[in-house]
Scaffold this active site. Sequence first.
Site, mmCIF file in Angstrom:
data_model
loop_
_atom_site.group_PDB
_atom_site.id
_atom_site.type_symbol
_atom_site.label_atom_id
_atom_site.label_comp_id
_atom_site.label_asym_id
_atom_site.label_seq_id
_atom_site.Cartn_x
_atom_site.Cartn_y
_atom_site.Cartn_z
ATOM 1 N N ASP A 1 0.816 -1.225 0.000
ATOM 2 C CA ASP A 1 0.000 0.000 0.000
ATOM 3 C C ASP A 1 0.848 1.273 0.000
ATOM 4 O OD1 ASP A 1 -2.048 -1.805 0.275
ATOM 5 O OD2 ASP A 1 -2.970 -0.831 2.006
ATOM 6 N N HIS B 1 3.615 -2.508 3.061
ATOM 7 C CA HIS B 1 3.697 -1.143 2.554
ATOM 8 C C HIS B 1 5.011 -0.921 1.809
ATOM 9 C CE1 HIS B 1 0.581 -0.738 5.631
ATOM 10 N NE2 HIS B 1 0.177 0.339 4.984
#
Length: 289
Positions: A105, A254
């Site tokens: 992300d 991430h």
Amino acid sequence: MMKRRLPILNALLTASLFVTLSACSSSTKTTETDQASTTIQQPASATTKPSETPSAQANAVPHTETIAAPTEAANSKPLYRMTDAYRFVPIDEATSDKAVLLTFDDGPNNETIIDSLLTTLDKHKAKAIFFVNGYRVKQNPELLKLIQGRGQTIGNHAWDHNNLKEANDDAVKQQIGDVQDEVKRLTGTAPLFFRPPYGAGNDIVKQTAKDHGMLYMTWSNGSLDWEKPARDNPAEVIRNVMEQLHPGANILMHELQWTADALDELLTKLEKEGYTFIDPATISPIGYT
């Protein structure tokens, strides 16, 4: 007297014919140049983004990249479907349930980190979804194209990293729709997967994602790479994922340096446990029967 005039008339006729032919030749070259100029691809039209971002129209660039052909998986029958718990299960018994979905992300932001993630994924022949924020796509369009060009999947993570549960309906639609428009403008393909920032969604968020043809998801295995204990600590990222490991895990990670540093060892451990990596192209889309 008539014979004396003939050479002069012949000279005049020859000169006139030469001028006419020269003019036709010049006209032909001009026409060919004009035709050639009409084949130059013009900048794609852009959709205006939220007021805090620069105008996409002012920054529009010609789209000249060659879009990668669909993979074999993209053209085949889906192998996995997502459950209400955002896990993935095989559609038929011939497919193993020992598989995980890798996701990253909050990009695209850092080329060095992205290249490291992509290189490790290539090493393990793994595919992943990169859930991107629109404002970062706007800042780093070349990184979005890098991800797509390396055969990975782009997902929608809203324009800003805001809590969409606290936004009104119009803001939700803009936050999601603008990312769809921008990603399609840059890559030729709109995302098929949506993850809300913070995993925070409601009925309007889910419906808006569905209206854009996207599968809405959060995750079922959080690496916790965003929390303080994991910062600069790849071993902690690996430990968090392995402790929560289950068949069909939807693993949240991430675009962070310590996550990139952990990825090779993490994927190696998953493989040793007998797990494979789900290609997003094999996930059942909305409306598939």
